[in-house]
Design an enzyme around this catalytic site. Structure first.
Site, PDB file in Angstrom:
ATOM      1  N   GLU A  41     -53.975  90.712 -38.573  1.00 24.74           N
ATOM      2  CA  GLU A  41     -53.590  90.327 -37.212  1.00 24.74           C
ATOM      3  C   GLU A  41     -54.763  90.442 -36.245  1.00 24.74           C
ATOM      4  O   GLU A  41     -54.903  89.630 -35.339  1.00 24.74           O
ATOM      5  CB  GLU A  41     -52.406  91.164 -36.726  1.00 24.74           C
ATOM      6  CG  GLU A  41     -51.090  90.842 -37.418  1.00 24.74           C
ATOM      7  CD  GLU A  41     -50.675  89.377 -37.288  1.00 24.74           C
ATOM      8  OE1 GLU A  41     -51.044  88.735 -36.280  1.00 24.74           O
ATOM      9  OE2 GLU A  41     -50.012  88.871 -38.191  1.00 24.74           O
TER      10      GLU A  41
ATOM     11  N   TYR B 233     -49.454  92.977 -28.722  1.00 27.01           N
ATOM     12  CA  TYR B 233     -49.288  91.962 -29.763  1.00 27.01           C
ATOM     13  C   TYR B 233     -49.435  92.570 -31.168  1.00 27.01           C
ATOM     14  O   TYR B 233     -48.570  92.395 -32.022  1.00 27.01           O
ATOM     15  CB  TYR B 233     -50.296  90.813 -29.589  1.00 27.01           C
ATOM     16  CG  TYR B 233     -50.282  89.928 -30.795  1.00 27.01           C
ATOM     17  CD1 TYR B 233     -49.253  89.010 -30.979  1.00 27.01           C
ATOM     18  CD2 TYR B 233     -51.237  90.065 -31.801  1.00 27.01           C
ATOM     19  CE1 TYR B 233     -49.183  88.241 -32.125  1.00 27.01           C
ATOM     20  CE2 TYR B 233     -51.170  89.308 -32.961  1.00 27.01           C
ATOM     21  CZ  TYR B 233     -50.146  88.399 -33.101  1.00 27.01           C
ATOM     22  OH  TYR B 233     -50.068  87.653 -34.249  1.00 27.01           O
TER      23      TYR B 233
ATOM     24  N   ASP C 263     -48.268  86.135 -28.855  1.00 23.63           N
ATOM     25  CA  ASP C 263     -49.644  85.649 -28.701  1.00 23.63           C
ATOM     26  C   ASP C 263     -49.590  84.254 -28.065  1.00 23.63           C
ATOM     27  O   ASP C 263     -48.528  83.793 -27.634  1.00 23.63           O
ATOM     28  CB  ASP C 263     -50.372  85.642 -30.052  1.00 23.63           C
ATOM     29  CG  ASP C 263     -49.812  84.589 -30.992  1.00 23.63           C
ATOM     30  OD1 ASP C 263     -48.758  83.996 -30.676  1.00 23.63           O
ATOM     31  OD2 ASP C 263     -50.440  84.345 -32.037  1.00 23.63           O
TER      32      ASP C 263
END
Ligand code: SF4
Length: 350
Positions: free
Chosen positions: A34, A117, A135
Site C-alpha cells: 500500500e 489511508y 485514496d
C-alpha cells in the site's frame, strides 16, 4: 448488504486483478504494497514489490536494514520519504509492539508513516476490520457515485466521503470491498472519461444520471511546478567521480552529483564549483541537458564534465567513488542522465 456493495463485490469476484500482494494474509506485505502504491502505477509496483519483499522478507529484516539498503531497493520509485518512513515505522513496531503490526486503529495510526489511508488498508485487508481506505481512486468513484460536487481537498468533504465509504463496507468482506473500489477506480471509473457502460454501479450513479462524471471529482487548481535551473557537475579524479548524499528534506539520503543552482557561464561555474565543493577544476565543458519533473518542481539541468587533482576531506559531505561503488548507491531518477554519462569514456576529459 446495500445493493451498491453487492453489485461491486459481484463485479470484483469476476474481474479482480491478480496482484502478488493479494491473498497473502500478511499485514507487513499489505503495508509495503500500500505504501508503494501511493503515487505509483500498479505496473511499476509489480516490478518493485517482489524485489523489495525478497530483500526484506519480514518486518524485522526491514527494521534492521540500513537506510541506504532500503533506499537502494526504492531507487527510481520516487517519493523517497515513503521508504524512509516505512523503515522507521518497522523499527517502531519492532521496538514498541514486539514486531506485531497493531490492529487497534488508533495505535496503528500512531506508527510512523501510517496515515488514515494506509491504516484503513491494513485494517480491512489484513485484519478483516470494517475501516475505509480513501485514496484518490476512491475519492473519484464516491464523488461520482454520490454526486459530491464540492472541493474534495477540503477536510470536511474528505470526511464525508470517508463516512459514505464506511456506510457501504460489508462486515464480512471489508478488505475485498476496499480493493474492489480501488480496482473500479483504476480500471473503470478512471480519470477523465469513465467507462460507465461496463460499470457495476451505473444504476446507482448520481454523476452518470446528471451527465457530469467527467467533471468530478472537483479539485483545487494546482499551481504549476516551479522551474529551477541547475548546472550539474561530473567531476572526475582519476577513476573516481564526485558524489554527495543529500541531507535536504527533498530526496534526503539519496546520492547526487554536485549541483550549482542557476545558469552559469564557464567562467562563473569554475568559481561556483569551488564554493560548492572546495575543489579547483580543470577542463570544464558542457555535455548535455536534461529535465526532470517532480510534483512541485521542474529541474532544468545542464550537465558538465570536469577533472580535478584535489582530494576531498574524509568524513565530509563529498565522496569520490569508483564505478562499482557508484552502482551500489541509490540515486533519484532525476540523476538518470548524469548517471548514464558519469563513467562514459566519450565524456572523459582526460
Ligand atoms: Fe464511475 Fe460511471 Fe460507474 Fe458512475 S457509472 S461510478 S461515473 S464508472
Amino acid at each position: 448488504m446495500v445493493p451498491e456493495t453487492e453489485a461491486l463485490l459481484t463485479w470484483y469476484d469476476r474481474h479482480k486483478r491478480r496482484l502478488p500482494w493479494r491473498d497473502i494474509n500478511d499485514p507487513y506485505a499489505t503495508w509495503v504494497s500500500e505504501v508503494m502504491l501511493q503515487q505509483t502505477r500498479v505496473e511499476t509496483v509489480l516490478v518493485y514489490f517482489p524485489r523489495f519483499m525478497a530483500a526484506f522478507p519480514t518486518l524485522k529484516a526491514l527494521a534492521e536494514a540500513p537506510e541506504d539498503a532500503v533506499l537502494k531497493q526504492w531507487e527510481g520509485l520516487g517519493y523517497y520519504s515513503r521508504a524512509r518512513n516505512l523503515r522507521l515505522g518497522a523499527r517502531q513496531v519492532l521496538a514498541e509492539h514486539q514486531g506485531r503490526i497493531p490492529s487497534d486503529p488508533k495505535v496503528l495510526r500512531s506508527i510512523r508513516g501510517i496515515g488514515d489511508y494506509t491504516a484503513g488498508a491494513i485494517l480491512s485487508i489484513a485484519y478483516g476490520l470494517p475501516a475505509a481506505a480513501v485514496d484518490g481512486n476512491v475519492i473519484r468513484v464516491i464523488s461520482r457515485l454520490r454526486g459530491i460536487r464540492e472541493n474534495t481537498a477540503v477536510p470536511s468533504v474528505r470526511r464525508r466521503i470517508s463516512d459514505l465509504v464506511e456506510a457501504l463496507i460489508p462486515r464480512d468482506r471489508p478488505g475485498d470491498f476496499n480493493q474492489a473500489l480501488m480496482d473500479l477506480g483504476a480500471t473503470v471509473c478512471t480519470p477523465g472519461t469513465p467507462s460507465c457502460e461496463r460499470c457495476p454501479l451505473r444504476e446507482h450513479c448520481d454523476a452518470l444520471a446528471a451527465g457530469d462524471a467527467e467533471d468530478l471529482p472537483l479539485l483545487p487548481d494546482r499551481k504549476p511546478p516551479r522551474e529551477i535551473s541547475w548546472d550539474v557537475l561530473l567531476i572526475r579524479r582519476g577513476p573516481r567521480i564526485l558524489v554527495r548524499q543529500r541531507t535536504e528534506a527533498m530526496l534526503r539520503g539519496l546520492w547526487v552529483y554536485p549541483m550549482a543552482e542557476g545558469r552559469h557561464t564557464e567562467k562563473t561555474l569554475y568559481a561556483a564549483a569551488r564554493r560548492l565543493t572546495g575543489l579547483t577544476l580543470a577542463q570544464l565543458r558542457p555535455v548535455t541537458e536534461a529535465r526532470h519533473v517532480f510534483t512541485h518542481q521542474v529541474w532544468l539541468m545542464r550537465i558538465w564534465s570536469a577533472v580535478t587533482e584535489d582530494a576531498v576531506p574524509d568524513g565530509g559531505v563529498w565522496r569520490f567513488v569508483t564505478k562499482e561503488e557508484q552502482a551500489s548507491l541509490a540515486f533519484p531518477t532525476a540523476m538518470r542522465v548524469p548517471n548514464t554519462l558519469s563513467f562514459d569514456p566519450d565524456v572523459r576529459s582526460i
